[in-house]
Write an enzyme that holds these catalytic residues in place. Structure first.
Site, PDB file in Angstrom:
ATOM      1  N   HIS A  42       0.929  -1.467  -0.221  1.00 42.37           N
ATOM      2  CA  HIS A  42      -0.254   0.340   0.216  1.00 42.37           C
ATOM      3  C   HIS A  42       0.699   0.883  -0.055  1.00 42.37           C
ATOM      4  CE1 HIS A  42      -1.578   3.579   2.684  1.00 42.37           C
ATOM      5  NE2 HIS A  42      -2.947   3.047   1.730  1.00 42.37           N
ATOM      6  N   HIS A  43       0.305   1.976  -1.123  1.00 45.99           N
ATOM      7  CA  HIS A  43       1.559   3.584  -1.005  1.00 45.99           C
ATOM      8  C   HIS A  43       1.032   4.371  -0.344  1.00 45.99           C
ATOM      9  CE1 HIS A  43       4.150   6.016  -2.499  1.00 45.99           C
ATOM     10  NE2 HIS A  43       4.342   5.844  -3.468  1.00 45.99           N
TER      11      HIS A  43
END
Length: 313
Positions: free
Chosen positions: A113-114
């Site tokens: 997840h960024h």
């Protein structure tokens, strides 16, 4: 102001302009935040350029040796950068890495997840390199990759706006590749650790072509370290049109960071890229739901610095 914004809106066809200006122009704190943000970005950029220059000098000093990214001459610079990142992670975030045994000794694609700043992923790469000596290549947004003066630094640490064919080639050579399917959109406009992948399945297609597993990772409290300001329909519309980022970033909070590495999703020739991408998304969401309290809270994330070290069940 209403007349002025209406004129600009008609002139340059920017919808939502009045909403955006009213949200960011009037508050007195905006000017101070803008100055602080610009100063921080300039400092980071100057430091990156300095690293690139020193690496270029280092390469010239070793001109009689092979200088490809697999060359041993880059071992010392990489180890130096990894030590700096690891020390920062230990001191500022009490960084912990759980589940390193799930990373295969061969090739694979690491997905994550960024957050606004992908600190957990960066600290994972540093710790993994120090313990194994393996470089993990990483996909970066093309706008960030073409910032002048940073290419040498990117080259040494394996950061590039890779095309799918390049990713497959690197995987077939036995390397690891890190990809955030949500990318910049997820970083800027994601909410409370939600994945924003849309219909992106390129990473899954690359994994199928190279016949490699996908390894999901999740970093606890990653969205509490840095946050953004200025999320409006205008900035999102501009991002959709230009793929550039227009939000101000604030933070640097010393929150607790723990990166959890999930079990690899093995190569399966009998599923499609769409099905594999969905399996990867479910695996990443499961890691998030198991290890992240939602909604995120900065004070809670700070207090977790005083918790005992994590122990697997």
């Amino acid at each position: 102001m209403s007349w002025f914004t209406q004129m600009l809106q008609n002139l340059i066809s920017f919808p939502y302009l009045e909403e955006y200006l009213s949200s960011v122009v009037h508050p007195w704190w905006f000017r101070k935040l803008l100055v602080l943000h610009c100063s921080l970005m300039i400092d980071i950029y100057v430091a990156g350029c300095a690293c690139s220059f020193l690496l270029y000098v280092y390469m010239k000093m070793n001109k009689h040796q092979e200088t490809g990214y697999e060359s041993k001459i880059w071992e010392k610079p990489r180890r130096f950068f990894a030590h700096i990142a690891d020390i920062y992670g230990k001191i500022w975030h009490g960084y912990e890495l759980i589940g390193m045994e799930h990373i295969p000794k061969g090739p694979g694609i690491i997905i994550y997840h960024h957050a606004v700043a992908p600190l957990g992923y960066t600290l994972l790469l540093a710790r993994y390199f120090l313990e194994t000596g393996r470089l993990v290549h990483s996909v970066i947004h093309h706008v960030g990759y073409w910032i002048p003066g940073l290419q040498m630094f990117y080259y040494v640490i394996g950061l590039k706006s890779y095309k799918k064919a390049e990713i497959v080639e690197i995987l077939k050579k036995g390397h690891l590749m890190g990809i955030s399917p949500g990318g910049a959109r997820e970083a800027m406009y994601g909410h409370d650790y939600c994945l924003i992948w849309g219909k992106r399945t390129g990473f899954a297609q690359a994994a199928l072509e190279a016949k490699v597993p996908i390894i999901p990772i999740f970093t606890q409290n990653s969205c509490e370290a840095y946050r953004t300001i200025g999320k409006t329909r205008l900035t999102q519309w501009l991002f959709d049109k230009t793929r550039c980022m227009y939000l101000l970033i604030y933070g640097g909070f010393p929150v607790k960071l723990r990166t959890f590495i999930g079990e690899p999703i093995p190569y399966d020739p009998n599923i499609t890229a769409v099905e594999l991408a969905e399996k990867a998304k479910i695996a990443l969401n499961n890691l998030r739901d198991k290890h992240q309290k939602r909604p995120g809270n900065i004070l809670r994330a700070l207090s977790e610095r005083f918790d005992k070290p994590y122990k697997a069940d």
